[in-house]
Design a protein around this motif. Structure first.
Motif, mmCIF file in Angstrom:
data_model
loop_
_atom_site.group_PDB
_atom_site.id
_atom_site.type_symbol
_atom_site.label_atom_id
_atom_site.label_comp_id
_atom_site.label_asym_id
_atom_site.label_seq_id
_atom_site.Cartn_x
_atom_site.Cartn_y
_atom_site.Cartn_z
ATOM 1 N N VAL A 82 -11.676 13.265 -22.186
ATOM 2 C CA VAL A 82 -10.577 13.213 -21.370
ATOM 3 C C VAL A 82 -10.471 13.750 -20.085
ATOM 4 N N SER A 83 -11.494 14.098 -19.361
ATOM 5 C CA SER A 83 -11.435 14.126 -17.755
ATOM 6 C C SER A 83 -12.302 13.159 -16.795
ATOM 7 N N ALA A 84 -12.518 12.190 -17.818
ATOM 8 C CA ALA A 84 -13.481 10.838 -17.082
ATOM 9 C C ALA A 84 -11.986 10.495 -15.974
ATOM 10 N N ALA A 85 -12.309 10.240 -14.599
ATOM 11 C CA ALA A 85 -11.599 9.707 -13.613
ATOM 12 C C ALA A 85 -10.085 8.938 -14.082
ATOM 13 N N ASP A 86 -10.481 8.420 -14.862
ATOM 14 C CA ASP A 86 -9.349 6.556 -15.815
ATOM 15 C C ASP A 86 -8.391 7.300 -16.095
ATOM 16 N N ALA A 87 -9.192 7.978 -16.779
ATOM 17 C CA ALA A 87 -8.383 9.554 -17.544
ATOM 18 C C ALA A 87 -6.990 10.157 -16.758
ATOM 19 N N VAL A 88 -8.063 11.152 -16.570
ATOM 20 C CA VAL A 88 -6.352 11.718 -14.885
ATOM 21 C C VAL A 88 -6.131 10.660 -14.364
ATOM 22 N N LEU A 89 -6.601 9.856 -13.452
ATOM 23 C CA LEU A 89 -5.715 8.455 -13.024
ATOM 24 C C LEU A 89 -4.543 7.847 -14.226
ATOM 25 N N ALA A 90 -4.517 7.828 -15.006
ATOM 26 C CA ALA A 90 -3.697 6.925 -16.599
ATOM 27 C C ALA A 90 -2.514 8.198 -16.290
ATOM 28 N N GLY A 138 -17.468 7.954 -11.300
ATOM 29 C CA GLY A 138 -16.093 7.849 -11.437
ATOM 30 C C GLY A 138 -14.632 7.971 -11.117
ATOM 31 N N PHE A 139 -14.966 9.563 -9.851
ATOM 32 C CA PHE A 139 -13.900 9.431 -9.083
ATOM 33 C C PHE A 139 -14.375 8.853 -7.653
ATOM 34 N N VAL A 140 -15.761 8.597 -7.329
ATOM 35 C CA VAL A 140 -15.616 8.243 -6.543
ATOM 36 C C VAL A 140 -15.227 6.638 -6.401
ATOM 37 N N LEU A 141 -15.691 6.587 -7.281
ATOM 38 C CA LEU A 141 -14.735 4.942 -7.345
ATOM 39 C C LEU A 141 -13.067 4.440 -7.367
ATOM 40 N N GLN A 142 -12.845 5.873 -8.292
ATOM 41 C CA GLN A 142 -10.860 5.978 -7.971
ATOM 42 C C GLN A 142 -10.685 6.544 -7.616
ATOM 43 N N ALA A 143 -11.824 7.263 -5.693
ATOM 44 C CA ALA A 143 -10.782 8.331 -5.128
ATOM 45 C C ALA A 143 -9.793 7.261 -4.456
ATOM 46 N N ASP A 144 -10.093 6.137 -4.096
ATOM 47 C CA ASP A 144 -8.578 5.666 -3.670
ATOM 48 C C ASP A 144 -6.801 4.961 -4.462
ATOM 49 N N GLN A 145 -7.676 5.033 -5.117
ATOM 50 C CA GLN A 145 -6.490 5.019 -5.788
ATOM 51 C C GLN A 145 -5.829 6.339 -6.938
ATOM 52 N N LEU A 146 -6.344 7.286 -7.219
ATOM 53 C CA LEU A 146 -5.690 8.429 -6.777
ATOM 54 C C LEU A 146 -5.389 8.831 -6.094
ATOM 55 N N LEU A 147 -6.108 8.380 -4.299
ATOM 56 C CA LEU A 147 -5.196 8.920 -3.391
ATOM 57 C C LEU A 147 -3.165 8.220 -3.256
ATOM 58 N N ALA A 148 -3.661 7.403 -3.380
ATOM 59 C CA ALA A 148 -3.112 5.984 -3.614
ATOM 60 C C ALA A 148 -1.710 6.886 -4.516
ATOM 61 N N LEU A 156 -7.724 25.093 -2.894
ATOM 62 C CA LEU A 156 -7.523 23.604 -3.586
ATOM 63 C C LEU A 156 -6.015 24.662 -4.030
ATOM 64 N N GLY A 157 -5.416 25.051 -3.377
ATOM 65 C CA GLY A 157 -3.689 25.387 -3.673
ATOM 66 C C GLY A 157 -3.022 25.057 -2.534
ATOM 67 N N LYS A 158 -3.288 24.501 -2.065
ATOM 68 C CA LYS A 158 -2.614 23.582 -1.389
ATOM 69 C C LYS A 158 -1.753 22.252 -1.719
ATOM 70 N N GLY A 159 -0.829 21.471 -2.021
ATOM 71 C CA GLY A 159 -0.941 19.969 -1.894
ATOM 72 C C GLY A 159 -1.155 19.495 -3.400
ATOM 73 N N THR A 160 -1.345 18.279 -3.607
ATOM 74 C CA THR A 160 -1.732 17.800 -5.198
ATOM 75 C C THR A 160 -3.183 18.031 -4.734
ATOM 76 N N VAL A 161 -3.807 17.820 -5.630
ATOM 77 C CA VAL A 161 -5.618 18.125 -5.954
ATOM 78 C C VAL A 161 -5.989 18.317 -7.582
ATOM 79 N N VAL A 162 -6.546 17.379 -7.081
ATOM 80 C CA VAL A 162 -7.783 16.989 -8.409
ATOM 81 C C VAL A 162 -8.512 17.283 -8.721
ATOM 82 N N LEU A 163 -8.529 18.565 -9.387
ATOM 83 C CA LEU A 163 -10.260 18.949 -9.373
ATOM 84 C C LEU A 163 -10.901 18.419 -10.914
ATOM 85 N N PHE A 164 -12.046 18.532 -10.559
ATOM 86 C CA PHE A 164 -12.950 18.609 -11.984
ATOM 87 C C PHE A 164 -13.685 19.098 -11.684
#
Length: 161
Positions: A151-159, A56-66, A31-39
């Protein structure tokens, strides 16, 4: 004391499943290297966690990585066998690193413990998400009641990225 923005993530040994079985990993290594989204979820296979939060995180994974995220990780106070089975049941594949905090070391050190004994679940993790930059909390989204999902949903984090 609860984890907050600007804090370094706690050092703890977690476990993840590999082809050769459960593998201990240090929190700062995964968890300590680069940008990590932890839920974090209160429990694998529980309704909100299994039907909404993880998918939600599975569905949004590609968008988060992008958006520049290097890794997406899920942590629960469950063992790595349970997290592995849950990940397979929800078709996580290699999109999300499933981390078992079986003894709740990381969760306790982060100040994110949730007393779920009223539901027969003992001590678990509050539901939250965090954006980490080289192991430091950049953004933190903790559910007010510890278990809801907004507030901890994938969509909220992505936003916020």
């Amino acid at each position: 004391m609860a984890l907050s923005i600007g804090d370094r993530i706690p050092l703890a040994t977690l476990t993840t499943m590999t082809d050769s079985g459960p593998q201990p990993v240090e929190s700062d290594e995964v968890l300590g290297k680069g940008t990590v989204v932890l839920f974090a979820v209160p429990g694998a296979f529980t309704p909100t966690c299994s039907d909404d939060h993880l998918p939600g995180f599975v569905l949004q994974a590609d968008q988060l990585l992008a958006k520049g995220v290097d890794r997406i990780a899920c942590i629960a106070v469950n063992d790595s066998f349970v997290l592995d089975a849950w990940g397979k049941a929800r078709d996580v594949g290699d999109k999300i690193l499933m981390l078992g905090d079986g003894n709740g070391q990381f969760t306790a050190a982060a100040g994110m413990e949730l007393d779920a004994s009223g539901f027969g679940l003992g001590t678990r993790s509050k539901r939250y998400a965090a954006v980490l930059e080289d192991g430091v909390v950049k953004d933190l989204f903790v559910e007010a009641d510890g278990v809801g999902l907004s507030v901890s949903a994938a969509d909220a984090v992505l936003a916020t990225l």
